[in-house]
Design a protein around this motif. Structure first.
Motif, PDB file in Angstrom:
ATOM      1  N   THR A  47      18.748  67.855  71.438  1.00 52.47           N
ATOM      2  CA  THR A  47      18.659  68.737  72.605  1.00 52.47           C
ATOM      3  C   THR A  47      17.431  69.622  72.494  1.00 52.47           C
ATOM      4  OG1 THR A  47      21.065  68.819  72.877  1.00 52.47           O
ATOM      5  CG2 THR A  47      19.808  70.587  73.884  1.00 52.47           C
ATOM      6  N   ILE A  48      16.742  69.803  73.609  1.00 53.78           N
ATOM      7  CA  ILE A  48      15.678  70.785  73.699  1.00 53.78           C
ATOM      8  C   ILE A  48      16.010  71.721  74.842  1.00 53.78           C
ATOM      9  CG2 ILE A  48      14.255  69.222  75.122  1.00 53.78           C
ATOM     10  CD1 ILE A  48      11.789  70.647  73.887  1.00 53.78           C
ATOM     11  N   GLU A  49      15.890  73.032  74.595  1.00 57.01           N
ATOM     12  CA  GLU A  49      16.204  74.043  75.604  1.00 57.01           C
ATOM     13  C   GLU A  49      15.047  75.025  75.711  1.00 57.01           C
ATOM     14  OE1 GLU A  49      20.980  74.715  75.396  1.00 57.01           O
ATOM     15  OE2 GLU A  49      19.807  75.657  73.824  1.00 57.01           O
ATOM     16  N   ASN A  50      14.809  75.510  76.905  1.00 51.30           N
ATOM     17  CA  ASN A  50      13.753  76.498  77.110  1.00 51.30           C
ATOM     18  C   ASN A  50      14.173  77.499  78.183  1.00 51.30           C
ATOM     19  OD1 ASN A  50      10.758  77.262  76.602  1.00 51.30           O
ATOM     20  ND2 ASN A  50      10.953  77.246  78.828  1.00 51.30           N
ATOM     21  N   PHE A  51      13.903  78.770  77.916  1.00 51.21           N
ATOM     22  CA  PHE A  51      14.170  79.846  78.859  1.00 51.21           C
ATOM     23  C   PHE A  51      12.906  80.683  79.003  1.00 51.21           C
ATOM     24  CE2 PHE A  51      15.095  84.397  79.283  1.00 51.21           C
ATOM     25  CZ  PHE A  51      15.716  84.411  80.521  1.00 51.21           C
ATOM     26  N   THR A  52      12.408  80.827  80.232  1.00 54.65           N
ATOM     27  CA  THR A  52      11.184  81.579  80.483  1.00 54.65           C
ATOM     28  C   THR A  52      11.413  82.592  81.593  1.00 54.65           C
ATOM     29  OG1 THR A  52       9.832  79.655  79.871  1.00 54.65           O
ATOM     30  CG2 THR A  52       8.737  81.440  81.071  1.00 54.65           C
ATOM     31  N   PRO A  53      11.379  83.906  81.284  1.00 59.49           N
ATOM     32  CA  PRO A  53      11.482  84.927  82.329  1.00 59.49           C
ATOM     33  C   PRO A  53      10.109  85.253  82.912  1.00 59.49           C
ATOM     34  CG  PRO A  53      11.513  85.971  80.194  1.00 59.49           C
ATOM     35  CD  PRO A  53      11.365  84.484  79.939  1.00 59.49           C
ATOM     36  N   ASP A  54      10.084  85.766  84.127  1.00 59.58           N
ATOM     37  CA  ASP A  54       8.850  86.221  84.746  1.00 59.58           C
ATOM     38  C   ASP A  54       9.180  87.349  85.714  1.00 59.58           C
ATOM     39  OD1 ASP A  54       9.433  85.038  87.442  1.00 59.58           O
ATOM     40  OD2 ASP A  54       9.282  83.168  86.314  1.00 59.58           O
ATOM     41  N   ARG A  55       8.202  87.852  86.410  1.00 55.52           N
ATOM     42  CA  ARG A  55       8.414  89.025  87.272  1.00 55.52           C
ATOM     43  C   ARG A  55       9.313  88.715  88.454  1.00 55.52           C
ATOM     44  NH1 ARG A  55       2.911  90.712  90.207  1.00 55.52           N
ATOM     45  NH2 ARG A  55       4.412  92.194  91.117  1.00 55.52           N
ATOM     46  N   TRP A  56       9.502  87.437  88.789  1.00 54.14           N
ATOM     47  CA  TRP A  56      10.330  87.055  89.937  1.00 54.14           C
ATOM     48  C   TRP A  56      11.709  86.556  89.538  1.00 54.14           C
ATOM     49  CZ3 TRP A  56       7.955  89.230  93.667  1.00 54.14           C
ATOM     50  CH2 TRP A  56       6.564  89.206  93.750  1.00 54.14           C
ATOM     51  N   GLY A  57      11.971  86.420  88.239  1.00 58.11           N
ATOM     52  CA  GLY A  57      13.268  85.912  87.816  1.00 58.11           C
ATOM     53  C   GLY A  57      13.153  85.150  86.513  1.00 58.11           C
ATOM     54  N   SER A  58      13.630  83.914  86.473  1.00 58.07           N
ATOM     55  CA  SER A  58      13.594  83.142  85.245  1.00 58.07           C
ATOM     56  C   SER A  58      13.754  81.660  85.557  1.00 58.07           C
ATOM     57  CB  SER A  58      14.707  83.574  84.288  1.00 58.07           C
ATOM     58  OG  SER A  58      15.967  83.292  84.851  1.00 58.07           O
ATOM     59  N   THR A  59      13.304  80.841  84.606  1.00 57.86           N
ATOM     60  CA  THR A  59      13.484  79.393  84.675  1.00 57.86           C
ATOM     61  C   THR A  59      14.125  78.930  83.370  1.00 57.86           C
ATOM     62  OG1 THR A  59      11.537  79.131  86.089  1.00 57.86           O
ATOM     63  CG2 THR A  59      12.356  77.158  84.962  1.00 57.86           C
TER      64      THR A  59
END
Length: 242
Positions: A47-59
């Motif tokens: 499994t590979i997981e990624n979480f990226t926040p930014d000024r508009w929310g997150s992916t």
């Protein structure tokens, strides 16, 4: 389907947060507990997981690859985008789920849209999210089910023992008239020991060891093709967090 990394939900709209990535390897104990009933189930899943926040929310996204016979036997992934332009802890949530297998069978594409309520303690050691979404299941009518559904998702994360231990996971419930009781359950609680918090362990070596329990009703297909059953399938797992 491993969304335990969403313990980071507590920082979903904190622009000072950074992207986080981890890779996991799970050894599935379904064969040992259920024998021939789950004999077609893969022994190992990467499994590979990624979480990226930014000024508009997150992916957020993850990809599972089931391994066996020296090949990738199947792959499943989800990608979710949350948007919030306001201070209230309610966000817009959009999601896609889908995957492939080597044989003729594949996973139905699913498209979801709804709202999420996110909460975190002040130190982000405890996080919780509730999501209520409309779910469109492509081609589901071919299986005796329905295209239109409603899904309730809960995601939690708990860090304790000064960061040494993590208990996290999620629970999905959705409607499908093609299964017994018309409700599908999928939950995957995980417990990790974060080894870099132990004495004399280099804190740059982000190894964790632990387990995941796949708890399902009306989802796992055994060899006899009857899926209206309850299963609790543990794994032995290791993880590296970047």
């Amino acid at each position: 389907m491993k969304r335990s990394f969403l313990l980071a939900v507590g920082v979903f709209f904190t622009v000072t947060a950074t992207a986080q990535l981890n890779v996991q390897l799970h050894y599935d104990l379904g064969h040992d507990l259920y024998g021939h009933e789950l004999s077609s189930r893969a022994r190992a899943t990467a499994t590979i997981e990624n979480f990226t926040p930014d000024r508009w929310g997150s992916t957020f996204f993850f990809i599972d690859a089931d391994l066996g016979d020296n090949v990738v036997k199947s792959a499943y992934g989800e990608i979710a985008r949350e948007l919030r332009f306001w201070k209230a802890p309610i966000a817009l949530h959009f999601e896609y789920n889908g995957g492939l297998q080597r044989a003729d069978y594949g996973f139905d594409n699913a498209y979801l849209a709804g709202a999420a309520w996110n909460w975190a303690s002040t130190d982000f050691s405890r996080t919780f999210s509730v999501q209520l979404m409309y779910k469109y299941l492509a081609h589901r009518r071919n299986h005796g089910g329905t295209n239109h559904s409603l899904q309730l998702t809960e995601v939690w994360g708990l860090q304790f023992a000064r960061g040494l231990c993590t208990f996290s996971g999620y629970c999905d419930l959705w409607y499908d008239k093609g299964v017994e009781g018309r409700i599908v359950l999928m939950s995957e609680p995980q417990f990790w020991v974060n080894l870099w918090h132990l004495p004399r362990i280099n804190d740059a070596a982000k190894w964790s060891v632990g387990t995941e329990i796949e708890i399902t009703k009306n989802l796992v297909w055994p060899t006899d093709g009857i899926n209206d059953r309850f299963y609790a399938i543990p794994t032995l797992a290791m993880k590296w967090t970047f």
